[in-house]
Design a protein around this motif. Sequence first.
Motif, PDB file in Angstrom:
ATOM      1  N   THR A  83      -8.829 -14.118  36.891  1.00  0.00           N
ATOM      2  CA  THR A  83      -7.824 -13.130  36.451  1.00  0.00           C
ATOM      3  C   THR A  83      -6.953 -12.807  37.663  1.00  0.00           C
ATOM      4  N   VAL A  84      -5.642 -12.917  37.468  1.00  0.00           N
ATOM      5  CA  VAL A  84      -4.732 -12.676  38.594  1.00  0.00           C
ATOM      6  C   VAL A  84      -3.697 -11.621  38.201  1.00  0.00           C
ATOM      7  N   GLY A  85      -3.576 -10.612  39.024  1.00  0.00           N
ATOM      8  CA  GLY A  85      -2.579  -9.573  38.776  1.00  0.00           C
ATOM      9  C   GLY A  85      -1.284  -9.883  39.506  1.00  0.00           C
ATOM     10  N   HIS A  88      -0.562 -11.010  43.361  1.00  0.00           N
ATOM     11  CA  HIS A  88      -1.605 -11.900  43.888  1.00  0.00           C
ATOM     12  C   HIS A  88      -1.246 -13.334  43.537  1.00  0.00           C
ATOM     13  N   ARG A 101      -6.140 -15.981  33.442  1.00  0.00           N
ATOM     14  CA  ARG A 101      -5.607 -14.747  32.851  1.00  0.00           C
ATOM     15  C   ARG A 101      -4.609 -14.155  33.849  1.00  0.00           C
TER      16      ARG A 101
ATOM     17  N   THR B 195       1.040  -4.084  43.030  1.00  0.00           N
ATOM     18  CA  THR B 195       0.668  -4.831  44.224  1.00  0.00           C
ATOM     19  C   THR B 195       1.745  -5.834  44.603  1.00  0.00           C
ATOM     20  N   ASP B 265      -4.346  -5.710  32.598  1.00  0.00           N
ATOM     21  CA  ASP B 265      -5.626  -5.313  33.186  1.00  0.00           C
ATOM     22  C   ASP B 265      -5.462  -4.310  34.311  1.00  0.00           C
ATOM     23  N   PHE B 266      -4.300  -4.329  34.979  1.00  0.00           N
ATOM     24  CA  PHE B 266      -4.109  -3.448  36.132  1.00  0.00           C
ATOM     25  C   PHE B 266      -3.078  -2.357  35.857  1.00  0.00           C
TER      26      PHE B 266
END
Lengths: 431, 431
Positions: A83-85, A88, A101, B195, B265-266
Amino acid sequence: MVEKRDPIQVKEAVSRVMKYSKTGELEHVSLENAEGRYLAEDIIADHPVPPFDRSPLDGFAVQSKDTKGASSSNPVRLEVVETVGAGHVSTSVLKPGQAVRVMTGTIMPEACDSIIMFELAKEVNENNQTYIEITRSFEKNDFVAKEGEETKKGEVIVNAGKKITAGVIAVLATFGYAKVPVAKKPVIGIYATGTELLDVDQDLEPGKIRNSNAYMIISQVKQAGGEPLYFGKLEDNFELCFKAVQEALKEVDVLITTGGVSVGDFDFLPAIYKKLGANLLFNKIAMRPGSVTSVAEKDGQLLFGLSGNPSACYVGFELFTRPWIQTYLFSTKPYLESVKGTLKANFPKANPFTRFIRSKIAFEHGKVVAQPIGMDKSQVVTSLAYSDVFVALPGGTRGYKSGDEVDIILLNSEGDSAPFQDPVKSRKTDQ
Amino acid sequence: MVEKRDPIQVKEAVSRVMKYSKTGELEHVSLENAEGRYLAEDIIADHPVPPFDRSPLDGFAVQSKDTKGASSSNPVRLEVVETVGAGHVSTSVLKPGQAVRVMTGTIMPEACDSIIMFELAKEVNENNQTYIEITRSFEKNDFVAKEGEETKKGEVIVNAGKKITAGVIAVLATFGYAKVPVAKKPVIGIYATGTELLDVDQDLEPGKIRNSNAYMIISQVKQAGGEPLYFGKLEDNFELCFKAVQEALKEVDVLITTGGVSVGDFDFLPAIYKKLGANLLFNKIAMRPGSVTSVAEKDGQLLFGLSGNPSACYVGFELFTRPWIQTYLFSTKPYLESVKGTLKANFPKANPFTRFIRSKIAFEHGKVVAQPIGMDKSQVVTSLAYSDVFVALPGGTRGYKSGDEVDIILLNSEGDSAPFQDPVKSRKTDQ
C-alpha cells in the motif's frame, strides 16, 4: 478677467498623460506578500504537470496485461503486495498477477500502467493476504494521470502584467516561485491644498471643512497598486505651496495635489507649474465633475493637479493617475474598463460636457444596468461610498432617460488594455 | 469496502455552516488603515453638509435686494469691499451697494444672501477701488449652497456592514472618524496535510508536489477579510495530525485543513473529527469539484476540511468559509453574488452533481457572458489564475451548450445577502 481655458476631450487628456508612462524597476517579494501586486515577468512551468505519471484517485495500480479477459463470469484475481500513499514511492518489484494499493496523487509504481478505482475492485482476504478480484479488462494508461498532460515543462503559464490573485499564487507556489518578480511600487506623493481644510480629528469651525480628499486618494493609490506618501495639508500661500511642491518632487515618482487648480484668486497650482518651469499638459477637460483637472510635467515627472471637490478628485485620479500607476506596475490593463448597459434614471438636463454619474451596477436577467446613486453634485462625498461604476453620459444638446443605452465604467474590474473613449451619442439616441 | 457518503445540496451545506456564524468583537483602527475592512457601526453625520451656507463657485457675495431692477440697459454697480478665500471668514459689515469677492467653498459673508459668478459680473476699477457691474437681478439664495442641503446632522450616511472603499473613507474623513469602528479580524488557522507536499522553495522529487493550497488559501483568507495563521504542512500520520489540529484550535477562530478528507487509507480528517468529539456537519456535497469538502464543529468552533485538489479547495473556501468570515466582519453581503448570463462553451457530458466551471466574465452589447477557461479538472491550478467567475451548471441527465442561460457566480463582487441556490435546470432547458 477670468482666464479662458480650452477644454480637451478625456481621451486626449489620457493620451497626453500616458506619453510620460514608464515601467518600474524589478524587485522580488516573498510569495506570502505577493498578493495584489502585478507580475513583472511571465510565470514559466519549471516542471510538467503532473510532474510524473500518477493515480488521480484511490485505487489499485496494476499491469494492464494481467487484466486481459477478465469478466463477471471469469474474474481475475490479483495479489495486493503493498500500500503506497501520496508522497511515497512504491518499492515493490512487481511479478505478474500482483497489484499495488495506491492513494490519490501517488506516483505510479514502476511496472504498473493502469489504475483500477476502489469501486471496480472487490477485495478478498485469504490467509492474511489481500487480493482483488476484477471483472473487466483495463488498457494501458487507463485512469493514469500522465506526466505533462496538463502542462509541459517550460510553458508560459501566466503572462507578465497579470494582477496576483489567489489563483495566481497557487500557480506561483506550484512552480516554485518562493520569490515573485514584481515592479517596485511607484511612490505617489500627496498634498492637499486649501486654507479651509481641517484635520480629520479636529472640530469644525466656521468656514472650514475636514480634509477628506487626502485620505480618499491614499486609498485609491493603494488600490491602484502605488505607494502613497502623504505630505499633509497646505494653506493657500503661494511661496509655501511652491516650496512644498518643489521639495516633494525630489521624494516621489509622481505628485498629486488636490485643490488649487481652478481660476480663483488663491488657486496657485497654475502659477506653481509656471514657476517650476513645468510643461502644462492640460488644465481643462470636457467632463464633469473634474473639468479643471490639470496635469503638468517637469523633466519627465508628472504633477497631477486634481480638483478639490471630492467627486471630481476621485474621477480625476481614476481616469488619469491610475493608468500611469498601473503601467508602471507592468499591468497590461491599466485603463478603466467600459461596458455597455442600460441607464436606470432620467437626466433631462442637457450638458455640453461628458458627465460621469456615480452609479451602482446591477444585473437584470443577464443584462447590465446602472442605477445612479443620486445627488450627483461634485461636492457630495456621500454617494461615492456606494458607487461601483460611473455612467458616462456624452455631452450634447439633450438629456437622457431611463432605458437609454450608455457607457458604464467599472471601478472594480481588472481593467482594460484600451483607454477610455469619450462617448458619442448614437444617431438613434439623438433623434 | 469504501465508505458510503450521502451527498447534500450546496445550499444545505452552507446553511449548516452558517448556523455557527457569529459577529466579531469591535475594535477601532486609524482611518489610514481602515481600507478593506468592514464598518461595524453606521457612519453618522456629525455635522450638516454643507456645514454652513457657502459659495459653490468663485464669485461675488451680494445682498440680493441691491440687484433689483438690474438689466443691460440699467446695470447696477456694487463696491467690492473685501476678498475672502475658502477657510477664511469675511470681516466686513456690509452697507447697501457693497459686495464681497469670494472663492469656491467660502462661508457666506453675514449680510449676503446671493452669489454672482465671475462670468456674470463685469469688474471695473476706478480710483483704486474695484466695482462690479451686473445686468440682471438675483433672488435670495441664488447660487448659495445652503447649510445641510446635502446632508442633515445626525443622518446615517453609510450603514454598518459596508466594505470600506476609497469612497467610504472620504465619508469617514468628512465626518471626523479619525478612528473607525470595525470588527476584529477572525484568525483563520491553516494546515496543509499530505506527505506528498514539498515547500515552495524545495526542488521536486519523485512522488512529491509543491504545496500550493496553503498559499492560495492565505490569499483567499486575506481577500475575505480574515487574518490567516499558517501552521505549516502535516505528514499523513494520524497521531501527529490529531495533536496538531487539537493544539491549533486553541489559537484560532476557525481552522482550515487542506487534504485528508476523502476515503483513502491516509485521509485522517474524518477520524480526527471523531476523536475530537466534533460534530460532523457534512462530508459529501453534490458538487464538483469539492464533493468531499467536510465541515465539523466542536464547541461552536468550525473545522473546515477542504479538499487537497487546488480547485476543489478554492471552491470549498469561497462557498463555505468566506460567508462565515464575512458575517464575522458584520458584512451584510457575506455570500458570493450569482447572476444570470450566457454560457460560451459546450459541456456535452452529463453530470449528476452541480458543477462549478472556472470561467471569465465578459460583457457583450450589454449582456453578461461567461467563457470557461478550459481544462477544468480539479487538479489543474493553471486555470484558477484567469478565473473571475464560476459558471454553476446544475447536475442532471444532459449536458449544456454554448448559448444556454446559466448561473454565474462572481468571485470579485462585493457579495450578496442571500446564499447560493443550487441551480435547477429550467423546464425549457430540459426539453
